[in-house]
Design a protein around this motif. Structure first.
Motif, mmCIF file in Angstrom:
data_model
loop_
_atom_site.group_PDB
_atom_site.id
_atom_site.type_symbol
_atom_site.label_atom_id
_atom_site.label_comp_id
_atom_site.label_asym_id
_atom_site.label_seq_id
_atom_site.Cartn_x
_atom_site.Cartn_y
_atom_site.Cartn_z
ATOM 1 N N VAL A 1 10.949 4.131 2.432
ATOM 2 C CA VAL A 1 10.728 5.526 2.085
ATOM 3 C C VAL A 1 11.092 5.938 0.648
ATOM 4 N N LEU A 2 10.287 6.157 -0.216
ATOM 5 C CA LEU A 2 10.644 6.305 -1.628
ATOM 6 C C LEU A 2 11.811 7.003 -1.894
ATOM 7 N N HIS A 3 11.785 8.406 -1.306
ATOM 8 C CA HIS A 3 12.623 9.483 -1.706
ATOM 9 C C HIS A 3 14.525 8.819 -1.330
ATOM 10 N N ASN B 1 12.013 8.755 -15.788
ATOM 11 C CA ASN B 1 13.065 9.765 -15.821
ATOM 12 C C ASN B 1 12.920 10.530 -14.697
ATOM 13 N N ARG B 2 12.532 10.161 -13.485
ATOM 14 C CA ARG B 2 12.386 11.122 -12.356
ATOM 15 C C ARG B 2 13.451 10.677 -11.055
ATOM 16 N N LEU B 3 13.086 9.349 -10.672
ATOM 17 C CA LEU B 3 14.146 8.923 -9.662
ATOM 18 C C LEU B 3 14.486 7.396 -10.027
ATOM 19 N N ALA C 1 3.717 -2.869 -10.393
ATOM 20 C CA ALA C 1 2.681 -2.304 -10.543
ATOM 21 C C ALA C 1 1.951 -1.253 -9.289
ATOM 22 N N ASN C 2 1.648 -0.132 -9.886
ATOM 23 C CA ASN C 2 0.709 0.836 -8.922
ATOM 24 C C ASN C 2 -0.788 0.333 -9.270
ATOM 25 N N SER C 3 -1.576 1.105 -8.989
ATOM 26 C CA SER C 3 -3.066 0.506 -8.886
ATOM 27 C C SER C 3 -3.318 0.358 -10.301
ATOM 28 N N SER D 1 10.344 -0.483 -9.788
ATOM 29 C CA SER D 1 10.092 0.288 -10.921
ATOM 30 C C SER D 1 8.792 0.764 -10.901
ATOM 31 N N HIS D 2 8.612 2.098 -11.736
ATOM 32 C CA HIS D 2 7.257 2.563 -11.473
ATOM 33 C C HIS D 2 6.673 2.983 -12.811
ATOM 34 N N LEU D 3 5.659 2.646 -13.222
ATOM 35 C CA LEU D 3 4.823 2.667 -14.401
ATOM 36 C C LEU D 3 4.527 4.311 -14.990
ATOM 37 N N THR E 1 2.913 -5.790 -5.454
ATOM 38 C CA THR E 1 2.057 -4.520 -6.094
ATOM 39 C C THR E 1 1.976 -3.548 -5.153
ATOM 40 N N ARG E 2 1.873 -2.365 -5.498
ATOM 41 C CA ARG E 2 1.881 -1.102 -4.942
ATOM 42 C C ARG E 2 0.912 -0.035 -4.984
ATOM 43 N N PRO E 3 -0.475 -0.771 -4.785
ATOM 44 C CA PRO E 3 -1.583 0.322 -5.045
ATOM 45 C C PRO E 3 -1.679 1.579 -4.150
ATOM 46 N N GLY E 4 -2.168 2.502 -4.627
ATOM 47 C CA GLY E 4 -2.352 3.591 -3.748
ATOM 48 C C GLY E 4 -3.780 4.259 -4.051
ATOM 49 N N ILE E 5 -4.123 4.941 -5.035
ATOM 50 C CA ILE E 5 -5.240 5.677 -5.373
ATOM 51 C C ILE E 5 -6.406 4.821 -5.531
ATOM 52 N N ALA E 6 -6.310 3.445 -5.840
ATOM 53 C CA ALA E 6 -7.484 2.443 -5.736
ATOM 54 C C ALA E 6 -7.968 2.072 -4.673
ATOM 55 N N LEU F 1 15.465 -0.977 -3.999
ATOM 56 C CA LEU F 1 16.092 -0.190 -4.982
ATOM 57 C C LEU F 1 15.139 0.097 -6.178
ATOM 58 N N MET F 2 15.341 1.395 -6.538
ATOM 59 C CA MET F 2 14.227 1.764 -7.612
ATOM 60 C C MET F 2 15.127 1.864 -8.851
ATOM 61 N N VAL F 3 14.562 1.019 -9.955
ATOM 62 C CA VAL F 3 15.439 1.283 -11.349
ATOM 63 C C VAL F 3 14.353 2.090 -12.300
ATOM 64 N N GLN G 1 -8.105 12.562 -9.820
ATOM 65 C CA GLN G 1 -8.449 11.769 -8.599
ATOM 66 C C GLN G 1 -7.582 12.050 -7.372
ATOM 67 N N TYR G 2 -6.141 12.056 -7.649
ATOM 68 C CA TYR G 2 -5.164 12.087 -6.770
ATOM 69 C C TYR G 2 -5.507 13.646 -5.841
ATOM 70 N N GLU G 3 -5.246 14.628 -6.896
ATOM 71 C CA GLU G 3 -5.499 15.746 -6.422
ATOM 72 C C GLU G 3 -6.773 16.160 -5.271
ATOM 73 N N ALA H 1 0.990 -1.315 0.223
ATOM 74 C CA ALA H 1 -0.045 -0.055 -0.007
ATOM 75 C C ALA H 1 0.929 1.259 0.002
ATOM 76 N N ALA H 2 0.568 2.179 -1.083
ATOM 77 C CA ALA H 2 1.216 3.530 -0.823
ATOM 78 C C ALA H 2 0.443 4.251 0.240
ATOM 79 N N VAL H 3 1.083 4.671 1.360
ATOM 80 C CA VAL H 3 0.449 5.547 2.234
ATOM 81 C C VAL H 3 1.101 6.864 2.268
ATOM 82 N N LYS H 4 1.763 7.384 1.361
ATOM 83 C CA LYS H 4 2.534 8.760 1.325
ATOM 84 C C LYS H 4 1.553 9.689 1.308
ATOM 85 N N ALA H 5 1.817 10.807 1.774
ATOM 86 C CA ALA H 5 0.926 12.019 2.026
ATOM 87 C C ALA H 5 -0.065 11.865 2.896
#
Ligand SMILES: *Cc1c(COP(=O)(O)O)cnc(C)c1O
Length: 353
Positions: A91-93, A139-141, A197-199, A163-165, A213-218, A132-134, A340-342, A43-47
């Motif tokens: 911690v993603l950052h 092209n962000r992190l 995979a995110n949501s 990795s992140h889609l 998997t790493r769902p957040g918004i869903a 490890l994030m690849v 939906q995120y905002e 689960a993504a529980v950031k913010a």
């Protein structure tokens, strides 16, 4: 005798609250875990769990079986550790400074390593379990595919290779390309589990699932892809008290800049909600509330702390009553032009959670 306030922390209840449907939250995590096939859902529980409050959200997800949580900033760790064990938190950052790395060492929270510099910082601080994030196209992190052969990365004790889609909510060739790059990365660096995979990515199929998997918004009721809608339930409903009921005559206007003129005599209610609470001005003249099955349209401009709704067809709704915003995320996004995120992360600190 009046009520005696003994302490400034004896606050009266706020006139705004976020109704969180814990059953729906749990049911959404279970649905996403099922859709993840052989992989487990994290689960993504950031913010602050997308604005819902980690103190509420994390225990509900843990009870459903979730064991892997992701925040973005180190400043978010403490609140999660009050309800979750450090080994389940990433911690993603990643560690930007030596104190970040030292903090991870002290707490046993996993840093997500995003660059060779971060890898060096982590090893210098003592190393140990990390993710490890690849980067496969955002092209962000993240380290590049070319960097995966670096000897320094071989020194890491990698739990999750992430990795992140870029656009999982769309059907784009980029999804396939990223999946291929992520699979390539999996063969080139030692790790325990792999995650892409995110949501939205969860609905792209087995090839995208890996081990985690790493769902957040869903989780929170967002619908990234239409085919997921039947499996997901609304979780959050903003609610507000009516501060005052008024009568306006035909021809009178309501709110700043007089953008609404009453076509006939109306009964209206002023609510304790405005753009400072994240109910932005794009809801002006478009938002809707609900009380006992009756729709209450927003009249005129949303202001900083106040909004006015039409009570003409709800004669029983009175001062002090609570009403609920129409806030189903996919529809709200279409109405407002916000994502939906905002819509979730905007909801302000004046809401009781
Ligand atoms: C926010 C985030 C997620 C969750 O994304 P959703 O689209 O909300 O499901 C997953 N992974 C990473 C790296 C993220 O930053």
């Amino acid at each position: 005798m009046g009520h005696h306030v003994t302490s400034y922390s004896d606050l009266p209840a706020p006139a705004l609250r976020l109704d969180l449907d814990q059953d729906a939250l749990q049911s959404n995590w279970r649905a996403l875990d099922r859709m993840s096939g052989g992989a487990r859902a994290g689960a993504a529980v950031k913010a602050d769990a997308y604005g819902l409050g980690v103190h509420k959200v994390v225990p509900v997800l843990q009870a459903a079986g979730c064991d892997d949580f992701f925040v973005a900033h180190w400043s978010e760790v403490r609140a999660v550790l009050e309800v979750a064990s450090p080994g389940s938190l990433s911690v993603l950052h990643g560690p930007l400074t030596p104190p970040d790395a030292a903090y991870a060492q002290a707490t046993d929270v996993k840093p997500v390593i995003n660059s060779l510099e971060q890898a060096r910082r982590w090893i210098d601080a003592g190393g140990g379990r990390c993710d490890l994030m690849v980067d496969t196209g955002m092209n962000r992190l993240g380290v590049t595919l070319d960097q995966l052969g670096e000897p320094m990365l071989a020194q890491l004790e990698i739990d999750v290779l992430l990795s992140h889609l870029v656009a999982a909510e769309e059907d784009t060739p980029l999804n396939v390309i990223q999946c291929e790059r992520w699979n390539d990365a999996r063969t080139r660096v030692r790790h325990k589990r792999a995650s892409l995979a995110n949501s939205g990515g969860i609905a792209l199929g087995e090839a995208y699932h890996g081990d985690l998997t790493r769902p957040g918004i869903a989780l929170y009721g967002g619908v990234p892809r239409p085919e997921m809608a039947p499996m997901l339930r609304q979780v959050v409903r903003p609610q507000t008290a009516i501060l005052q009921v008024r009568h306006v005559e035909a021809g009178e206007t309501i709110g700043y800049n007089a953008t609404f003129t009453a076509p006939a005599a109306m009964r209206v209610g002023t609510i304790a909600l405005g753009y400072a609470d994240g109910y932005l001005r794009c809801w002006s003249g478009k938002g809707r509330f609900c009380a006992a099955g009756t729709i209450l349209p927003v009249l005129g401009r949303v202001s900083m702390d106040l909004t006015v709704v039409d009570l003409t067809h709800a004669p029983d709704v009175a001062e002090g009553d609570w009403i609920t915003a129409d806030y189903a995320l996919p529809q709200a996004a279409v109405t407002t032009g916000l994502s939906q995120y905002e819509l979730l992360t905007l909801l302000g600190r004046r809401f009781g959670r």
